[in-house]
Design a protein around this motif. Structure first.
Motif, mmCIF file in Angstrom:
data_model
loop_
_atom_site.group_PDB
_atom_site.id
_atom_site.type_symbol
_atom_site.label_atom_id
_atom_site.label_comp_id
_atom_site.label_asym_id
_atom_site.label_seq_id
_atom_site.Cartn_x
_atom_site.Cartn_y
_atom_site.Cartn_z
ATOM 1 N N TYR A 254 0.824 -1.201 0.000
ATOM 2 C CA TYR A 254 0.000 0.000 0.000
ATOM 3 C C TYR A 254 0.864 1.259 0.000
ATOM 4 C CZ TYR A 254 -3.646 3.350 1.080
ATOM 5 O OH TYR A 254 -4.502 4.432 1.017
ATOM 6 N N GLU A 255 1.853 1.306 0.862
ATOM 7 C CA GLU A 255 2.697 2.503 0.969
ATOM 8 C C GLU A 255 3.485 2.749 -0.317
ATOM 9 O OE1 GLU A 255 2.535 4.721 3.232
ATOM 10 O OE2 GLU A 255 1.229 3.625 4.617
ATOM 11 N N THR A 256 3.844 1.675 -1.010
ATOM 12 C CA THR A 256 4.538 1.823 -2.288
ATOM 13 C C THR A 256 3.632 2.499 -3.313
ATOM 14 O OG1 THR A 256 5.907 -0.132 -1.870
ATOM 15 C CG2 THR A 256 5.691 0.586 -4.163
ATOM 16 N N VAL A 257 2.381 2.025 -3.380
ATOM 17 C CA VAL A 257 1.416 2.645 -4.304
ATOM 18 C C VAL A 257 1.172 4.096 -3.919
ATOM 19 C CG1 VAL A 257 -0.961 2.559 -5.162
ATOM 20 C CG2 VAL A 257 0.325 0.434 -4.853
ATOM 21 N N ILE A 338 -3.851 -9.948 -3.294
ATOM 22 C CA ILE A 338 -4.213 -8.566 -2.991
ATOM 23 C C ILE A 338 -4.115 -7.688 -4.228
ATOM 24 C CG2 ILE A 338 -1.831 -7.963 -2.372
ATOM 25 C CD1 ILE A 338 -2.944 -6.018 -0.296
ATOM 26 N N GLY A 339 -4.895 -6.631 -4.220
ATOM 27 C CA GLY A 339 -4.758 -5.556 -5.194
ATOM 28 C C GLY A 339 -4.892 -4.232 -4.471
ATOM 29 N N VAL A 340 -4.026 -3.287 -4.824
ATOM 30 C CA VAL A 340 -4.074 -1.943 -4.237
ATOM 31 C C VAL A 340 -3.990 -0.923 -5.367
ATOM 32 C CG1 VAL A 340 -2.911 -0.246 -2.786
ATOM 33 C CG2 VAL A 340 -3.025 -2.637 -2.054
ATOM 34 N N ARG A 341 -4.934 0.013 -5.394
ATOM 35 C CA ARG A 341 -4.904 1.109 -6.357
ATOM 36 C C ARG A 341 -5.363 2.372 -5.640
ATOM 37 N NH1 ARG A 341 -7.540 -1.188 -9.904
ATOM 38 N NH2 ARG A 341 -9.635 -0.292 -9.894
ATOM 39 N N ILE A 342 -4.707 3.486 -5.922
ATOM 40 C CA ILE A 342 -5.082 4.784 -5.362
ATOM 41 C C ILE A 342 -5.192 5.745 -6.544
ATOM 42 C CG2 ILE A 342 -4.488 6.650 -3.775
ATOM 43 C CD1 ILE A 342 -2.714 4.612 -2.268
ATOM 44 N N GLU A 343 -6.409 6.235 -6.789
ATOM 45 C CA GLU A 343 -6.665 7.037 -7.988
ATOM 46 C C GLU A 343 -7.213 8.405 -7.622
ATOM 47 O OE1 GLU A 343 -9.185 6.662 -12.173
ATOM 48 O OE2 GLU A 343 -9.749 5.447 -10.441
ATOM 49 N N ASP A 344 -6.582 9.422 -8.202
ATOM 50 C CA ASP A 344 -7.021 10.797 -8.018
ATOM 51 C C ASP A 344 -7.299 11.453 -9.359
ATOM 52 O OD1 ASP A 344 -6.868 11.639 -5.076
ATOM 53 O OD2 ASP A 344 -4.979 10.558 -5.353
ATOM 54 N N ASP A 345 -8.209 12.429 -9.361
ATOM 55 C CA ASP A 345 -8.546 13.213 -10.541
ATOM 56 C C ASP A 345 -7.852 14.561 -10.416
ATOM 57 O OD1 ASP A 345 -10.200 11.041 -10.941
ATOM 58 O OD2 ASP A 345 -12.018 12.085 -10.298
ATOM 59 N N VAL A 346 -7.008 14.885 -11.388
ATOM 60 C CA VAL A 346 -6.105 16.026 -11.260
ATOM 61 C C VAL A 346 -6.296 16.988 -12.430
ATOM 62 C CG1 VAL A 346 -3.694 16.740 -11.109
ATOM 63 C CG2 VAL A 346 -4.436 14.613 -10.003
ATOM 64 N N LEU A 347 -6.472 18.260 -12.110
ATOM 65 C CA LEU A 347 -6.588 19.323 -13.108
ATOM 66 C C LEU A 347 -5.225 19.957 -13.337
ATOM 67 C CD1 LEU A 347 -8.191 21.461 -14.814
ATOM 68 C CD2 LEU A 347 -8.465 22.738 -12.660
ATOM 69 N N LEU A 348 -4.802 20.014 -14.591
ATOM 70 C CA LEU A 348 -3.564 20.708 -14.936
ATOM 71 C C LEU A 348 -3.847 22.204 -15.031
ATOM 72 C CD1 LEU A 348 -2.245 18.265 -17.661
ATOM 73 C CD2 LEU A 348 -1.488 18.454 -15.305
ATOM 74 N N THR A 349 -2.998 23.004 -14.407
ATOM 75 C CA THR A 349 -3.160 24.450 -14.390
ATOM 76 C C THR A 349 -1.939 25.113 -15.016
ATOM 77 O OG1 THR A 349 -2.086 24.749 -12.235
ATOM 78 C CG2 THR A 349 -4.450 24.215 -12.224
ATOM 79 N N GLU A 350 -2.007 26.420 -15.202
ATOM 80 C CA GLU A 350 -0.862 27.150 -15.739
ATOM 81 C C GLU A 350 0.352 27.018 -14.821
ATOM 82 O OE1 GLU A 350 -0.570 28.585 -18.556
ATOM 83 O OE2 GLU A 350 -2.631 28.766 -19.299
ATOM 84 N N ALA A 351 0.085 26.933 -13.512
ATOM 85 C CA ALA A 351 1.177 26.891 -12.537
ATOM 86 C C ALA A 351 1.635 25.478 -12.203
ATOM 87 C CB ALA A 351 0.755 27.602 -11.246
#
Length: 367
Positions: A254-257, A338-351
């Motif tokens: 988990y910590e690796t993911v 086991i399976g571990v996945r951590i998924e986030d939705d990320v907006l790319l910005t100018e900065a």
């Protein structure tokens, strides 16, 4: 046509012109909705929207859709057809109006019978797969699209927390899915991004497995992959928890993911390629003792489609641009364990970037 859709048609025309085509043909789906604001079903009746390089519109429409289409686009050149007569004459008329030009189509969405009908009424070899061109159409999100995505994420995260508070050891995967669906609806979702994935124990090793009557047991990993839909826009979130307790090795996986996910969110920004982002995230997994447990890329674009451009994967040299929304979802999977996945939705910005998802990522044991 209001200003939003007028600008989108202009954007489509610019892409078509730049690619050297004379027009693009769209079937019902996300691009059709994006350009017109209208939702049509992909069914046995061919329904085609043509946008020319000059951003002009031509359409082939079933007669039963006349009122819906003509109310929104009363001045568009439209060729209607009746079920009793068939659609060949409508396609022939559209082909005559378009003239001797080349047309790009949605190769990943258009079906063969629509493609064949176009080919019968267009110049020889004029109809080409334009996915590499049209994939750019919806990549940069405007403020309305971002607001819908943020709302979808907020509903999803609230529903997830309420679901976690209610589940107990011995519940089945299907029971948890039904609870999650109810919480999504009660919190304001228009629909589901896709049928939620809830997998316990060894079943979590199948990234896109199907929930069934498997019961939650102490020591199980419990993987959620789901999202609310708002105004057609989709959240896509994955979190992995543990039931009762967690072994040292499972915690290390988990910590690796989590480390890979953190690096991806910190590193991603405009100007880098999708390939470089995927490589950076995957390198974290490759450098761990669990490198053999990697089975998929880092992520994908997100919007009206759950999976759209850009694909965050090795070999994709597409440059990430401000306004794009992508997922960052590293995972590790060991069959039978086991399976571990951590998924986030990320907006790319100018900065740089901003994660639309904020649900706690630290290892959590459900008690």
């Amino acid at each position: 046509m209001n200003d939003i859709y007028h600008k989108r048609m202009q954007r489509a025309g610019e892409l078509i012109t730049r690619s050297g085509y004379g027009a693009a043909a769209f079937v019902p789906g996300p691009n059709f909705r994006y350009l017109t604001g209208l939702v049509f079903h992909l069914m046995e009746r061919p329904t085609i929207l043509f946008v020319t390089a000059a951003s002009e519109i031509i359409a082939v429409m079933p007669e039963l859709e006349r009122l819906k289409w003509s109310t929104a686009f009363p001045d568009v050149s439209t060729f209607y057809w009746q079920d009793s007569d068939g659609f060949e004459e409508a396609f022939a008329s559209a082909g005559e109006e378009l003239g001797d030009i080349s047309i790009c189509v949605e190769g990943g969405r258009m079906r063969m019978f629509e493609y064949d009908a176009l080919c019968r009424h267009m110049p020889h070899r004029a109809v080409q797969n334009g996915d590499n061109v049209l994939s750019e159409l919806r990549m940069v999100k405007d403020s309305m699209e971002i607001a819908a995505l943020e709302r979808a994420v907020s509903i999803s995260e609230t529903a997830l927390e309420e679901t976690l508070e209610a589940i107990r050891e011995g519940d089945t995967e299907k029971q948890v899915v039904n609870l999650l669906k109810n919480r999504l609806q009660d919190n304001g979702a228009d629909g589901l991004s896709f049928d939620p994935i809830v997998l316990a124990g060894a079943k979590a090793a199948n990234p896109h497995g199907s929930p069934d009557e498997t019961e939650l047991r102490a020591g199980d990993a419990l993987l959620f992959d789901f999202g609310a839909q708002v105004s057609g826009y989709n959240a896509d979130i994955t979190r992995t928890f543990f039931v009762g307790h967690v072994t040292d090795e499972h915690a290390a996986i988990y910590e690796t993911v989590l480390d890979a996910n953190k690096l991806g969110r910190a590193r991603c920004g405009p100007g880098m390629t999708a390939h470089d982002l995927d490589t950076a995230v995957t390198d974290v997994l490759q450098a761990s003792p669990f490198a053999k447990l990697i089975v998929h890329k880092t992520g994908h674009g997100l919007g009206l489609d759950v999976h759209e451009a850009p694909q965050v994967m090795m070999g994709n040299r597409q440059i990430l641009v401000p306004g794009a929304v992508i997922t960052i979802e590293p995972g590790l999977y060991r069959a039978g364990d086991i399976g571990v996945r951590i998924e986030d939705d990320v907006l790319l910005t100018e900065a740089g970037s901003r994660s639309l998802t904020g649900f706690d990522r630290n290892l959590r044991i459900l008690r």
